[in-house]
Enzyme design. Structure first.
Site, short mmCIF file in Angstrom:
data_model
loop_
_atom_site.label_atom_id
_atom_site.label_comp_id
_atom_site.label_asym_id
_atom_site.label_seq_id
_atom_site.Cartn_x
_atom_site.Cartn_y
_atom_site.Cartn_z
N CYS A 161 0.81 -1.22 0.00
CA CYS A 161 0.00 0.00 0.00
C CYS A 161 0.85 1.27 0.00
O CYS A 161 0.33 2.36 -0.26
CB CYS A 161 -0.95 0.00 1.20
SG CYS A 161 -2.02 -1.44 1.18
N HIS B 126 -3.19 7.03 2.70
CA HIS B 126 -3.64 5.76 2.12
C HIS B 126 -4.98 5.41 2.76
O HIS B 126 -5.16 5.54 3.97
CB HIS B 126 -2.61 4.66 2.39
CG HIS B 126 -3.15 3.30 2.11
ND1 HIS B 126 -3.75 2.97 0.91
CD2 HIS B 126 -3.19 2.18 2.87
CE1 HIS B 126 -4.13 1.72 0.94
NE2 HIS B 126 -3.82 1.20 2.13
N ASN C 153 -10.20 -0.29 0.19
CA ASN C 153 -8.74 -0.21 0.17
C ASN C 153 -8.25 -0.68 -1.21
O ASN C 153 -8.39 -1.85 -1.54
CB ASN C 153 -8.19 -1.09 1.29
CG ASN C 153 -6.67 -1.09 1.36
OD1 ASN C 153 -5.99 -0.62 0.45
ND2 ASN C 153 -6.14 -1.63 2.43
N1 COA Z 1 -18.06 -9.07 9.45
C1 COA Z 1 -18.43 -9.35 10.71
N2 COA Z 1 -17.56 -9.69 11.68
C2 COA Z 1 -16.26 -9.74 11.33
C3 COA Z 1 -15.80 -9.47 10.04
C4 COA Z 1 -16.77 -9.13 9.06
N3 COA Z 1 -16.43 -8.82 7.81
N4 COA Z 1 -14.46 -9.59 10.01
C5 COA Z 1 -14.07 -9.94 11.24
N5 COA Z 1 -15.15 -10.03 12.05
C6 COA Z 1 -15.20 -10.38 13.47
C7 COA Z 1 -14.00 -11.18 13.92
O1 COA Z 1 -14.21 -12.55 13.66
C8 COA Z 1 -13.97 -10.86 15.40
O2 COA Z 1 -14.93 -11.67 16.04
P1 COA Z 1 -14.64 -12.27 17.51
O3 COA Z 1 -14.48 -11.06 18.39
O4 COA Z 1 -15.87 -13.06 17.77
O5 COA Z 1 -13.39 -13.06 17.37
C9 COA Z 1 -14.45 -9.41 15.47
O6 COA Z 1 -15.13 -9.17 14.23
C10 COA Z 1 -13.36 -8.39 15.67
O7 COA Z 1 -12.30 -8.65 14.75
P2 COA Z 1 -11.02 -7.75 14.69
O8 COA Z 1 -10.12 -8.27 13.61
O9 COA Z 1 -10.43 -7.58 16.05
O10 COA Z 1 -11.67 -6.36 14.23
P3 COA Z 1 -11.00 -4.95 14.08
O11 COA Z 1 -11.75 -3.96 14.86
O12 COA Z 1 -9.51 -4.99 14.25
O13 COA Z 1 -11.28 -4.61 12.54
C11 COA Z 1 -10.07 -4.61 10.46
C12 COA Z 1 -10.75 -5.43 11.54
C13 COA Z 1 -9.43 -5.53 9.46
C14 COA Z 1 -11.11 -3.75 9.79
C15 COA Z 1 -9.00 -3.68 11.09
O14 COA Z 1 -8.24 -4.43 11.98
C16 COA Z 1 -8.08 -3.03 10.10
O15 COA Z 1 -8.48 -2.16 9.37
N6 COA Z 1 -6.81 -3.39 10.12
C17 COA Z 1 -5.74 -2.75 9.42
C18 COA Z 1 -5.87 -2.66 7.96
C19 COA Z 1 -4.66 -1.96 7.46
O16 COA Z 1 -4.26 -0.92 7.90
N7 COA Z 1 -3.97 -2.51 6.56
C20 COA Z 1 -2.69 -1.93 6.21
C21 COA Z 1 -2.65 -1.33 4.94
S1 COA Z 1 -3.41 -2.31 3.74
#
Ligand code: COA
Length: 334
Positions: free
Chosen positions: A116, A257, A287
């Site tokens: 990214c 980004h 993204n």
């Molecule tokens: N729909 C519903 N629930 C979902 C889901 C979806 N699409 N994806 C994950 N979950 C659930 C998980 O299973 C988890 O459930 P649990 O608590 O029962 O285990 C819960 O939601 C929380 O998951 P988590 O991964 O901790 O969520 P989060 O708040 O961290 O959000 C992202 C997830 C991916 C959106 C976030 O972590 C993120 O944006 N990360 C960084 C992305 C990034 O910067 N990338 C770098 C550049 S590309």
């Protein structure tokens, strides 16, 4: 000899026509519009056609950028494409494919892999080639068909990504006021497995097993990546501003980004930026990795908001981990 500087001359983008909404995704995996909106800020993303490749998207964005720079195809003397979803896994490069589609030959054309952060890496390379007088007009492209490397059965990643391309022309100038002020790029390979396509490379060659494990698709430790991203980006941008003695008040547009609304709003708040300074497109496009920054710049331009001499502050973070930030005046030839 007078010093030569690099100026950001023009921008262009291409967005595929197929829209994929959160409601569509509700029918594909166990997710909800509410979860996606709350955790990421994403509402829609665009998906390329089956027969549209990353270089098709990139070439369309590039054509616009070249036209807006008032250049002819022959004036382009280097093509750098940042992508993690190349047309072909190893060769030829997507930049070579874009060159072919634009009708450009006998010019250095190559891809860079910085996930990214790819567009900021490409910008840094363009600046270096221009300042060292090895090139005059460098076409840089961030182009992604991420839908081809997303695991559509994995709800933790498939809701995040979209396809698209953005391009810019960086040109030589003797006028220091037009010049890109500074760029910082960096990386830390200790985090290599936080954001990874584990299969189909030399460490785990393509096999029945890797296909069965969906190892050729994006895997992400989302929550851990999130935390490192916010911390690293905030520190990196502050350092760049301090080094150049530039206050955030002087920044017209902060163009980060677009991975997640929560990340970009946390970084914007830490930098004490006003809402009007922060460019947000993640809700529309999701993204799009290396394409997200030039696509966002293009939106600003097409909305008539980006004016000559406006100061853009760019930042990005991605797989590797890689990251970067840049202070870039918009310097079209008028
Ligand atoms: N729909 C519903 N629930 C979902 C889901 C979806 N699409 N994806 C994950 N979950 C659930 C998980 O299973 C988890 O459930 P649990 O608590 O029962 O285990 C819960 O939601 C929380 O998951 P988590 O991964 O901790 O969520 P989060 O708040 O961290 O959000 C992202 C997830 C991916 C959106 C976030 O972590 C993120 O944006 N990360 C960084 C992305 C990034 O910067 N990338 C770098 C550049 S590309």
């Amino acid at each position: 000899m007078n010093k030569v500087y690099a100026a950001f001359r023009s921008v262009g983008s291409y967005i595929p026509k197929n829209i994929l909404t959160n409601e569509d995704l509700e029918k594909m995996v166990d997710t909800s519009d509410e979860w996606i909106t709350k955790r990421t800020g994403i509402k829609t993303r665009y998906i390329a056609d089956k027969d549209e490749s990353t270089s098709d998207l990139g070439a369309k964005a590039a054509k616009k950028a070249i036209k807006r720079a008032s250049l002819k195809i022959d004036d382009i003397d280097m093509i750098i494409c940042a992508t993690i979803s190349p047309d072909y896994l190893c060769m030829p490069s997507t930049a070579c494919m874009i060159a072919k589609k634009l009708g450009i030959s006998n010019r250095p054309s190559f891809d860079i892999s910085a996930a990214c952060s790819g567009f900021i890496y490409a910008l840094a390379m363009a600046k270096s080639f221009i300042e060292s007088r090895m090139a005059k007009n460098v076409l840089i492209i961030g182009s992604e068909k991420l839908s081809a490397i997303v695991d559509w059965s994995d709800r933790s990643t498939c809701v995040l990504f979209g396809d698209g391309a953005g391009a810019a022309v960086v040109g030589a100038t003797k006028n220091r006021d037009e010049a890109i002020i500074d760029i910082n790029i960096s990386a830390d390979g200790n985090y290599y497995d936080y954001l990874i396509t584990p299969g189909c490379g030399s460490s785990k060659p393509c096999s029945e097993e890797s296909l069965k494990e969906h190892a050729c698709y994006i895997k992400m430790k989302g929550n851990e990546t999130f935390k490192v991203a916010v911390k690293t980006l905030t520190t990196d941008v502050k350092k760049l501003l301090q080094k150049n003695d530039i206050d955030t008040k002087r920044v017209d547009y902060f163009i980060p980004h677009q991975a997640n609304y929560r990340i970009l709003s946390a970084v914007s708040q830490a930098l004490k930026l006003k809402e009007s300074q922060v460019v947000v497109t993640v809700s529309k496009y999701g993204n799009t990795s290396s394409a997200s920054i030039p696509m966002a710049i293009n939106d600003l331009y097409e909305e008539g908001k980006l004016k000559p001499n406006d100061l853009m502050l760019l930042d990005a973070f991605g797989g590797g981990f890689t990251w970067g930030s840049a202070l870039v005046p918009f310097s079209p030839l008028i």
